[in-house]
Design a protein around this motif. Structure first.
Motif, mmCIF file in Angstrom:
data_model
loop_
_atom_site.group_PDB
_atom_site.id
_atom_site.type_symbol
_atom_site.label_atom_id
_atom_site.label_comp_id
_atom_site.label_asym_id
_atom_site.label_seq_id
_atom_site.Cartn_x
_atom_site.Cartn_y
_atom_site.Cartn_z
ATOM 1 N N ASP A 115 39.477 44.719 40.500
ATOM 2 C CA ASP A 115 39.344 46.173 40.438
ATOM 3 C C ASP A 115 39.549 46.738 41.847
ATOM 4 N N LEU A 116 40.735 47.296 42.085
ATOM 5 C CA LEU A 116 41.058 47.738 43.443
ATOM 6 C C LEU A 116 40.288 48.995 43.840
ATOM 7 N N ARG A 155 43.007 38.021 25.759
ATOM 8 C CA ARG A 155 41.853 38.798 26.204
ATOM 9 C C ARG A 155 42.256 39.945 27.145
ATOM 10 N N PHE A 156 43.256 39.690 27.994
ATOM 11 C CA PHE A 156 43.642 40.706 28.983
ATOM 12 C C PHE A 156 45.078 41.163 28.714
ATOM 13 N N ASN A 157 45.380 42.387 29.108
ATOM 14 C CA ASN A 157 46.668 42.940 28.694
ATOM 15 C C ASN A 157 47.697 43.052 29.822
ATOM 16 N N GLU A 158 47.444 42.425 30.964
ATOM 17 C CA GLU A 158 48.400 42.519 32.069
ATOM 18 C C GLU A 158 49.348 41.316 32.070
ATOM 19 N N PRO A 159 50.487 41.437 32.796
ATOM 20 C CA PRO A 159 51.464 40.343 32.795
ATOM 21 C C PRO A 159 50.873 39.031 33.318
ATOM 22 N N PHE A 160 51.361 37.950 32.743
ATOM 23 C CA PHE A 160 50.932 36.618 33.169
ATOM 24 C C PHE A 160 52.172 35.740 33.223
ATOM 25 N N PRO A 184 34.352 42.981 41.664
ATOM 26 C CA PRO A 184 34.475 42.991 40.198
ATOM 27 C C PRO A 184 35.932 42.999 39.738
ATOM 28 N N TRP A 185 36.151 42.527 38.525
ATOM 29 C CA TRP A 185 37.472 42.594 37.910
ATOM 30 C C TRP A 185 37.421 43.563 36.744
ATOM 31 N N ASP A 186 38.594 44.053 36.388
ATOM 32 C CA ASP A 186 38.684 45.062 35.333
ATOM 33 C C ASP A 186 38.637 44.394 33.960
ATOM 34 N N ASP A 187 37.794 44.907 33.103
ATOM 35 C CA ASP A 187 37.551 44.270 31.816
ATOM 36 C C ASP A 187 38.773 44.301 30.899
ATOM 37 N N ALA A 220 32.779 38.426 53.655
ATOM 38 C CA ALA A 220 34.001 38.028 52.950
ATOM 39 C C ALA A 220 33.914 38.520 51.517
ATOM 40 N N LEU A 221 34.960 39.209 51.070
ATOM 41 C CA LEU A 221 34.998 39.689 49.690
ATOM 42 C C LEU A 221 35.935 38.793 48.886
ATOM 43 N N LEU A 222 35.379 38.162 47.856
ATOM 44 C CA LEU A 222 36.188 37.292 47.002
ATOM 45 C C LEU A 222 36.349 37.959 45.657
ATOM 46 N N SER A 223 37.576 38.053 45.185
ATOM 47 C CA SER A 223 37.782 38.577 43.839
ATOM 48 C C SER A 223 36.995 37.722 42.847
#
Lengths: 484, 445
Positions: free
Chosen positions: B194-195, B377-382, B185-188, B156-159
């Motif tokens: 991280d797709l 900290r992160f630059n993607e939509p929230f 992993p997630w993108d810093d 099982a892969l968990l983000s």
């Protein structure tokens, strides 16, 4: 009588709760969130007004049996009265409106309550340490087995794969064993309804990881040889788990820790009078010996520099079995119950529970079969075998007939080793008047079974719906409302 | 002795009916050595008046959300609960019964759960939902176990961007049974899963991939893109959702998810110091018979009238025992009822308003903080929750702000050492402009 669903009465544009206008800048949503992530259509939730919601649920409520209005002798479920003060305390903002991420120094009262309940349960159970984290009985059971597995693994003892479970055990026992990657060895009960040490000796071996025992067992009988059983299991290098579902029989009378159990799970919603909620939320704390304490779920409440704090740094821990600290508001109710009763009160709970079960047993053992002789503990298991053979009326029909007398049926067809089982747990909170009425109704049903059995085949006739067709429900699953 | 109704005369008559002199005779099967040590050392019993005073005394050592202005998140939110919710879930007819095994005596609970299941399907865009599980974290664990059962695969892969407690609970529940649980992993920069790394990790042994939507950092994931990767590898996609967001966000069912889980606390439950909570669980129809937990179905009674009952119980442990789909034999029925009443009270329009207001308030806070020098900290939509970086350890910032009357967090350092100077902030519909400006001023440099 049929109550339409909220979806049936929904009409576009109706609503109940409205939100105030925004008091901050309110750009269009697509300017903040890319359109590809937004939903094209709103969810088709019901559109209804507050009076309609209130009426709907009031009418649904009237279709339930509940402990306030009904005698509810459901065996192994301990459907005792739920004190009203518990609800008042648990609803107070000082408990209900605590955020679990609040720094420990601002929630000292909550940490103290957790510490106190854990300590009191440890006293009651005779265990070294308790965790409140498992959110239900089955979760507590898995937690104990998972701890056993971690303990064996930590010793490099990895060849153990079997768990011994008596044939009287609760159905969750084998399901939890499977989750630990182990297999079940079923142990046949002896002629007295108890574990036979001879049979146990044959089942034991160096591949056995644990034994799971419910004490008193699901026949309502105390496992008299428990000390010897525990010694045999320990000699084989395995650990002893106690299913604490039947703790209501033991308060102040015997402690699982003194019996030789290494871990025990308890149900706050049974013994400690917290409500069942129609199937939850309950809570399934676990108690363990000192040797197993390092493996308990994290975090733990500890004393640090004279104050209570969270300890997350426990490398041997099995991890987490709930997102935060367990069903805290259920523990608040159990805190109130233990505090209101004290040691003498809890002992009286058990005495009256056992007295009630035996009073019912003695009054009914003539009209029904008593598969195992002698006094029971907090519940008695009768069999409708003779009435079934003589009249064709089965345990399930007796159960449905009770509904027409405003009595909730006992647990049926469990334990599996008793034919046509009726497992009756009156609890300590039913008055003698209620018990006498129940006895009279059961005797009347037994007589009706002999005299006009066909009448019982139609029961119930006075409930909001008649006999429900469960076979069709399973064959053609219809699990959500759809427009006609 | 607080809640037992027998008089001494009742007890004497019951003993006499049994032909006994003393209650002790009923305990004769317990070895005497056990009885000798069985009395627990507990505090003296309290009257109801004393009990309430003692509870108040302890509660006074807590600072609840009436005293702290809550900008904390992490799965538990300070949301408005309409009075109708509290009223319905306080009815003893719903509070005190057991699991509705006797359908003729439980139509109220059963119909309410049927309606709840429908609402969860509508929110998530899934075909079927169960009558709830313990909480979001254990619901994720159950979803992973279900996916391994459905695919016959054991990885099982968990983000890594899923809430840490959900990942921890999944490990505890799954690993002992032979499921390998691995973090993706997630993108810093974006805070997204991280797709590219996910694509590398996928293989024929992967049963499922789980992503948060929004994830544990509040960031919106590229769910549809992930679904294509996951399905190409023959694995199932599990989406872990925040239910209020589904008032505005595309439902996971439209984005390729096979199983949807979530923490249902925002739907009308108080924070409760983390419990009881509500595990949302829904899936595609093809996995119906692998689904864990209780399900209510509609059927008919002996006279053909509409009726409801628990169904598909052959999946369950009291019948299948060791081969059951799960060891879970209860749900969080009263919490699911709260969620159903909440969703009925809000309706589609109200839910959208709650979600939208939260978005506006959170973005206003983000903008004020940016002006004050506190960076996101992160630059993607929230939507309504996001991560900020502070000066120094975030744990200390949380403590400082708490002293000033603001609850923020959780701080992320314990679960993500590389985010030691970061914490979560969430705004709900309850936060006022003045409170938001107050927090921004308190956090500004």
């Amino acid at each position: 009588m049929t109550e339409p669903t909220l979806f049936d009465i929904s009409q576009p544009g109706k609503r109940c709760t409205r939100m105030p206008a925004a008091d901050v800048p309110a750009p269009a949503l697509v300017d903040v969130v890319p359109a590809e992530h937004l939903r094209a259509e709103p969810p088709a939730l019901p559109e209804v007004t507050e009076p309609e919601i209130a009426r709907h649920y009031a009418r649904l409520a009237a279709q339930n049996f509940d402990v306030d209005r009904h005698f509810y002798p459901l065996g192994s479920c301990t459907m005792k009265y739920n004190p009203k003060v518990h609800e008042a305390i648990a609803a107070a903002a000082g408990w209900a409106r605590l955020h679990p991420a609040t720094p420990a120094e601002h929630v000292r009262g909550a940490l103290r309550l957790i510490r106190d309940v854990e300590g009191w349960l440890a006293e009651i159970l005779g265990m070294a340490a308790v965790s409140l984290q498992p959110p239900a009985g089955a979760a507590g059971e898995f937690t104990c087995l998972r701890i056993f597995r971690a303990w064996h693994d930590a010793r490099g003892d990895t060849g153990r794969t079997r768990v011994i479970v008596p044939d009287t055990a609760h159905g969750t026992n084998p399901a939890s064993v499977a989750r630990c990657g182990w297999t079940v060895t079923v142990l046949e009960s002896g002629p007295d309804g108890r574990v036979s040490t001879g049979t146990l000796a044959e089942a034991l071996g160096d591949d056995v990881a644990a034994m799971m025992l419910t004490n008193p067992n699901t026949l309502g009988l105390f496992e008299t040889n428990v000390l010897e059983i525990a010694a045999m299991v320990h000699d084989a290098g395995a650990l002893m788990y106690c299913d604490g579902a039947n703790l209501n029989a033991l308060l102040g009378r015997a402690r699982p820790g003194d019996m030789g159990f290494d871990a025990v799970q308890v149900n706050l919603h049974k013994t400690f009078a917290t409500p069942h909620g129609g199937g939850g939320p309950g809570a399934g704390p676990v108690g363990v010996t000192a040797a197993l304490e390092p493996f308990l779920p994290i975090p733990r409440v500890v004393e640090r520099d004279g104050a209570l704090a969270w300890d997350h740094d426990r490398p041997a821990s099995i991890g987490k079995v709930q997102a935060w600290f367990g069903n805290f508001l259920v523990a608040v109710r159990a805190w109130a119950y233990i505090r209101a009763n004290g040691a003498d009160g809890l002992r009286r709970v058990t005495e009256d529970a056992v007295l009630a079960a035996n009073y019912v047993r003695a009054a009914l053992e003539g009209a029904f079969d008593l598969p195992y002789d002698g006094a029971c503990m907090h519940e008695c298991v009768l069999s409708a075998k003779t009435p079934t053979q003589e009249t064709g009326v089965r345990a399930a029909e007796i159960a449905k007939a009770l509904l027409d007398h405003d009595i909730h049926p006992p647990t049926m067809y469990f334990p599996l080793i008793v034919d046509e089982a009726l497992m009756i747990e009156p609890t300590e909170t039913e008055s003698k008047r209620v018990l006498d009425r129940f006895i009279a109704v059961m005797l009347e049903i037994a007589r009706a079974a002999r005299e006009q059995p066909e009448a019982l085949h139609d029961a119930p006739t006075r409930t909001p719906v008649r006999r429900v067709d469960e076979v069709t429900a399973a064959r053609q699953p219809f699990l959500r409302w759809r427009p006609e | 002795m607080a809640y037992v109704p027998h008089s001494d005369r009742d007890r004497a008559e019951m003993l006499a009916a049994l032909g006994l002199e003393s209650i002790e005779e009923l305990f004769a099967t317990i070895p005497a050595s056990l009885g000798a040590t069985a009395t627990p050392v507990l505090p003296e019993p309290l009257s109801e008046m004393e009990l309430l005073a003692e509870a108040d005394r302890l509660a006074a050592e807590n600072r609840c959300l009436d005293e702290l202005v809550c900008f904390a998140g992490g799965g538990i939110y300070d949301r408005f609960i309409p009075a109708i919710v509290t009223s319905v879930i306080s009815r003893p007819e719903f509070v005190t019964p057991y699991t509705p095994y006797q359908p003729e005596a439980s139509q109220g609970t059963l119909q309410a759960m049927f309606e709840y299941q429908t609402m969860v399907c509508e929110l998530t865009g899934m075909d079927v939902a169960n009558a709830s599980l313990y909480d979001g974290a254990t619901a994720l664990a159950e979803a992973v176990l279900m996916a391994t059962g459905a695919t016959g695969r054991h990885r099982a892969l968990l983000s890594g961007a899923l809430p840490p407690a959900a990942r921890a609970a999944t490990r505890t529940a799954c690993e002992a049974g032979g499921v390998e649980v691995v973090d993706v992993p997630w993108d810093d920069e974006t805070g997204r899963t991280d797709l590219d790394r996910l694509a590398e990790m996928l293989g024929g042994d992967v049963a499922c991939v789980a992503l948060g939507q929004p994830n544990g950092f509040g960031v919106i994931e590229e769910m549809s893109a992930a679904a294509r990767l996951v399905h190409d590898a023959g694995a199932l996609l599990i989406a872990m959702v925040e239910p209020i967001s589904l008032g505005v966000l595309a439902p996971p069912g439209k984005c390729g998810a096979d199983i949807v889980v979530g923490e249902g606390q925002p739907l009308g439950l108080p924070p409760g110091f983390g419990g009881p909570l509500l595990g949302l669980f829904a899936c595609r129809e093809e996995f119906l018979r692998q689904m864990p937990g209780r399900m209510v179905g509609r059927t008919v009674d002996a006279e053909g009238a509409t009726a409801y009952c628990l169904t598909l119980q052959t999946r369950e442990q009291h019948i299948r025992r060791g081969r059951a789909t799960s060891n879970i034999c209860t749900n969080e029925s009263l919490c699911a009822l709260a969620a159903a009443v909440y969703l009925a009270a809000l309706g589609p329009q109200g839910l959208r308003e709650v979600a939208t207001l939260s978005v506006h308030k959170a973005h206003y806070l983000r903008d004020l903080l940016a002006e004050a020098g506190v960076a996101q900290r992160f630059n993607e939509p929230f939507l309504s929750e996001f991560v900020v970086r502070v000066d120094g350890p975030a744990e200390e910032a949380v403590a400082d702000l708490c002293a000033q009357g603001y609850l923020v967090g959780p701080a992320l350092g314990r679960d993500y050492p590389e985010l030691e100077d970061c914490l979560l902030l969430a705004a709900t519909e309850r936060r006022t402009r003045a409170q938001i400006e107050g927090l921004a001023a308190a956090m500004g440099r």
